[in-house]
Design an enzyme around this catalytic site. Structure first.
Site, PDB file in Angstrom:
ATOM      1  N   LYS A 107     -55.128  -0.885   3.152  1.00 35.67           N
ATOM      2  CA  LYS A 107     -54.286  -1.594   4.102  1.00 35.67           C
ATOM      3  C   LYS A 107     -52.843  -1.598   3.618  1.00 35.67           C
ATOM      4  CE  LYS A 107     -57.803  -5.090   5.301  1.00 35.67           C
ATOM      5  NZ  LYS A 107     -57.886  -4.926   6.754  1.00 35.67           N
TER       6      LYS A 107
ATOM      7  N   ARG B  60     -68.852  -4.730   8.896  1.00 33.10           N
ATOM      8  CA  ARG B  60     -70.025  -4.446   9.738  1.00 33.10           C
ATOM      9  C   ARG B  60     -71.124  -3.729   8.962  1.00 33.10           C
ATOM     10  NH1 ARG B  60     -66.395  -1.112  13.841  1.00 33.10           N
ATOM     11  NH2 ARG B  60     -64.992  -2.721  13.028  1.00 33.10           N
TER      12      ARG B  60
END
Length: 463
Positions: free
Chosen positions: A239, A313
């Site tokens: 990120k 996820r």
């Protein structure tokens, strides 16, 4: 007793709070002394909703504060929490005619929070005399659960690693005489939790999975799964700095699940509660999982990695597959999962996904009544095509190249690992309040768990 609630006979000087609206202002002012009336005029107090004013002492020495409400009362809002920022510290009591005293008390309790673990000094002390005729016990359970969720989210990742988060699960269940276990490190592979291991293996702090139960085995089985990414660098798809600043909150799903679990156990709801929290740090090292890798999953599906910054996820998929094997009556997962959910609905309105129409309708009504809003988004099956992989059973991100429906495709991915989706709901929460508002101090936040607790109480509470 919560430290912010006191009994009337335990305090000497109390400020009585009168509810006043723009419609009732003239009537209320007629009961005040000339000095108090002049004070209201000097301060321009009009009874506007959410405003407050402390008056000079009355002729008999009584302390009075005015609080502005809507013309028809507070109703479902947590507006009374504003007194924490609008009035000086001290002891307060609601006037007997104050509307909706239960919601006013909850607003006060939720606003009376400060994360001070790393600060010197003591915060100003606000206390409220416990009103009569309300379910104070339930309000205290809610406030305690919300506080736990906030504290965990606000704790920085250097002090809350995977092991510490897993131990927080254990400590909570130990306190309520629950039972369970923690699976750590390479034992995750032996226990067939390969994606939890793959996401967390690059960190020097070993990945964990906490799996704990509480309640009689013959009670309805309610299972909660929470995303416990204690910090998310993005992995090899690292990120940028501004996107990494709040990543200590990436375990907000786990924190909220634990807050809800506390409420359930403290209330002693007649359910068989199970909580599963995969705890990892998505770090970068020589053994990080990579874009293009294909991972085995507990479910047996192979998963192609499209982006290592969609790690949440993956760990949830293994945890949901584990949870489904027990065939719970209802399975709920919570996760700070997608930026797409924030783009669609903002920070205050978390979406949820379910095929259970009755649950969705019930939750929508309860969430409005509890001032804990949620919004249903569809598990739109035609979008499953975006998860197709040429080399594996499924890709874990949208491969269309257009970035469509990010929150929906994430939910669809998770649905592939749930045995019976009619008994499952997924919540894509933000877990953070960007600014301070009544009932919601800035920082880590509980979202959807008050609504879920109210729903479970309606179904199972015998008190």
């Amino acid at each position: 007793m919560h430290p912010a609630l006191v009994h009337r006979n335990s305090v000497d000087q109390v400020t009585r709070v009168l509810a006043v609206s723009e419609n009732t202002l003239a009537e209320t002012l007629s009961t005040l002394s000339d000095t108090q009336l002049e004070w209201c005029k000097l301060n321009g107090f009009t009874g506007k909703q959410g405003s407050a004013l402390l008056l000079p002492r009355g002729e008999k020495g009584e302390m009075i504060a005015l609080f502005g409400t809507k013309p028809d009362g507070l109703h479902e809002t947590l507006a009374f929490g504003a007194v924490i920022t609008l009035l000086p510290a001290g002891d307060y009591a609601l006037d007997p005619a104050f509307p909706d005293q239960e919601q006013a008390t909850l607003g006060f309790l939720l606003s009376n929070y400060e994360f001070a673990a790393y600060k010197a000094g003591k915060a100003p002390e606000y206390r409220l005399v416990q009103p009569e005729g309300i379910d104070v016990e339930k309000l205290l359970h809610i406030a305690e659960g919300v506080r736990l969720a906030r504290d965990l989210i606000n704790t920085p990742a250097n002090d809350l690693g995977p092991e510490e988060l897993a131990l927080a699960v254990k400590d909570l269940f130990d306190a309520h005489e629950g039972e369970g276990r923690i699976v750590a490190g390479d034992h995750l592979l032996a226990e067939n939790l390969p994606m939890v291991h793959a996401v967390g293996r690059a960190s020097r702090r070993a990945p964990q999975l906490a799996d704990f139960c509480w309640g009689a085995p013959d009670h309805p089985k309610i299972t909660l799964v929470g995303k416990g990414v204690v910090f998310d660098t993005g992995g090899l798809n690292i990120k940028p700095g501004n996107s990494m600043a709040l990543m200590k909150k990436d375990m907000g799903g786990a924190a909220n699940v634990l807050g809800l679990a506390l409420m359930i156990m403290a209330r002693k709801l007649p359910v068989r509660l199970r909580v599963i929290v995969p705890c990892v740090e998505n770090a970068i090292s020589g053994n990080s999982f990579r874009p293009g890798d294909v991972l085995e999953s507990r479910k047996g599906l192979t998963v192609e990695i499209g982006n290592t910054d969609a790690e949440g996820r993956l760990i949830l998929a293994d945890a949901l597959a584990l949870a489904s094997e027990e065939e719970p009556e209802f399975l709920i997962d919570m996760a700070t999962l997608t930026g797409a959910a924030r783009v669609a609905l903002g920070p205050d309105l978390p979406p949820f996904f379910t095929d259970n129409e009755a649950f969705a309708d019930e939750l929508q009504l309860v969430s409005e009544a509890s001032a804990d809003p949620v919004w249903r988004l569809p598990l739109w099956q035609p979008y499953m095509k975006y998860l197709e992989s040429q080399i594996a059973d499924i890709n874990h991100i949208n491969t269309s190249g257009a970035g469509f429906a990010g929150s929906i495709t994430a939910a669809l991915f998770l649905s592939r690992f749930v045995e019976d989706t009619s008994k499952w709901a997924h919540f894509d929460i933000y877990g953070w309040s960007p600014t301070t508002r009544p009932g919601k101090p800035a920082g880590g936040e509980a979202q959807a768990i008050r609504a879920l607790f109210d729903l479970l109480c309606e179904r199972y509470d015998k008190k």
